[in-house]
Scaffold this active site. Structure first.
Site, short mmCIF file in Angstrom:
data_model
loop_
_atom_site.label_atom_id
_atom_site.label_comp_id
_atom_site.label_asym_id
_atom_site.label_seq_id
_atom_site.Cartn_x
_atom_site.Cartn_y
_atom_site.Cartn_z
N PRO A 1 0.82 -1.22 0.00
CG PRO A 1 -0.66 -1.51 1.77
CD PRO A 1 0.62 -2.03 1.22
CD GLU B 1 1.90 -5.93 11.02
OE1 GLU B 1 1.88 -4.69 10.91
OE2 GLU B 1 0.88 -6.64 10.99
NE ARG C 1 -7.57 -5.71 -20.32
CZ ARG C 1 -8.64 -6.29 -20.82
NH1 ARG C 1 -8.93 -7.53 -20.56
NH2 ARG C 1 -9.46 -5.63 -21.60
CG ASP D 1 -9.85 -2.51 -22.50
OD1 ASP D 1 -10.90 -3.01 -22.94
OD2 ASP D 1 -8.85 -3.17 -22.18
N1 ADE Z 1 -0.46 -5.44 -0.19
C1 ADE Z 1 -1.38 -5.20 0.76
N2 ADE Z 1 -2.22 -4.24 0.36
C2 ADE Z 1 -1.84 -3.87 -0.90
C3 ADE Z 1 -2.30 -2.91 -1.83
N3 ADE Z 1 -3.35 -2.14 -1.59
N4 ADE Z 1 -1.66 -2.81 -3.01
C4 ADE Z 1 -0.59 -3.57 -3.26
N5 ADE Z 1 -0.10 -4.48 -2.42
C5 ADE Z 1 -0.72 -4.63 -1.24
#
Ligand code: ADE
Length: 254
Positions: free
Chosen positions: A89, A116, A154, A169
């Protein structure tokens, strides 16, 4: 395209490798998708890939050594120039443009973390890029990595037939896709728009562009903004869409 996915859950690959457009790409040899399990590069009895965090706190952190060895193996699969990408994230957001750039390369090594996270020193030593698929937290990077594989595959030459070309697309032109209809002509009292039944290809193209512009304006104004100034034709189509919508709203009393 050769992809190595570093994961302690190699069975998760089957979701992309075995079915649909991506499954066909594997069978046609356009996509090689192999898992590398960091547990295969451990030397202890428990094959442990994680450790307690320095500084304390909940959860475990993935240890650098097994991951470094797995990435080395991944590079052998994906090619020496393949970028090593960590899914998290904290990464930069995956976009259509980033998927297109990756599709131009010869391969990718995708690192899916669990627990984690991953020891920061491994990231600075061995990872070229960090990617996120959105502002939410998954239990591990595997699903995100598979999203990247699907979005990139793709776009590879020959993967989509003419009929479902990626050029049509959403996002291909910086806009959302237009609505689509098939049989029956009337469903639950709703009729397929007349222009789509007219056989007038120029009118159909104009209608589709107008719908794309209108939907993007309504749902994702940020995309319109990022795309830059509209051409005169696009401006005219969008203005007409907006005034039709206002007229309809007035009729419906909304
Ligand atoms: N790992 C955990 N959450 C994630 C996300 N939102 N994007 C990419 N990898 C992740």
């Amino acid at each position: 395209m050769r992809v190595a996915l570093i994961t302690v859950f190699p069975e998760m690959l089957s979701a992309v490798r075995d079915v649909g457009v991506t499954g066909r790409a594997v069978r046609d040899g356009r996509l090689v998708l192999d898992a590398v399990n960091p547990r295969d590069f451990t030397h202890d009895r428990h094959r442990s890939v994680d450790g307690r965090p320095y500084g304390g706190g909940p959860g475990m952190v993935m240890r650098p050594e097994p991951l470094a060895a797995a990435i080395k193996r991944g590079r052998e699969i994906a090619g020496a120039t393949a970028p090593v990408i960590y899914l998290s994230p904290q990464g930069e957001r995956l976009t259509d443009q980033r998927a297109r750039t990756l599709a131009e390369g010869e391969g990718m090594v995708l690192l899916a973390g669990r627990y984690e996270g991953v020891d920061e020193r491994l990231l600075s030593e061995a990872v070229d890029q960090e990617l996120s698929i959105g502002d939410y937290v998954l239990s591990g990077g595997e699903l995100a990595a598979l999203v990247v594989v699907d979005a990139v595959t793709r776009l590879l030459p020959g993967v989509l037939g003419h009929e479902d070309s990626a050029a049509e697309d959403s996002f291909a032109d910086g806009l959302l896709d237009c609505p689509h209809y098939t049989r029956p002509e009337v469903y639950e009292g709703q009729v397929v728009p007349e222009v789509l039944r007219s056989g007038d290809h120029a009118a159909i193209s104009r209608w589709r562009l107008q719908q794309s512009l209108g939907r993007t304006w309504e749902r994702r104004p940020d995309l319109l903004e990022a795309r830059g100034p509209l051409s005169d034709e696009e401006r005219g189509l969008l203005d007409e869409y907006i005034s039709d919508r206002e007229e309809k709203g007035a009729k419906d009393g909304t």
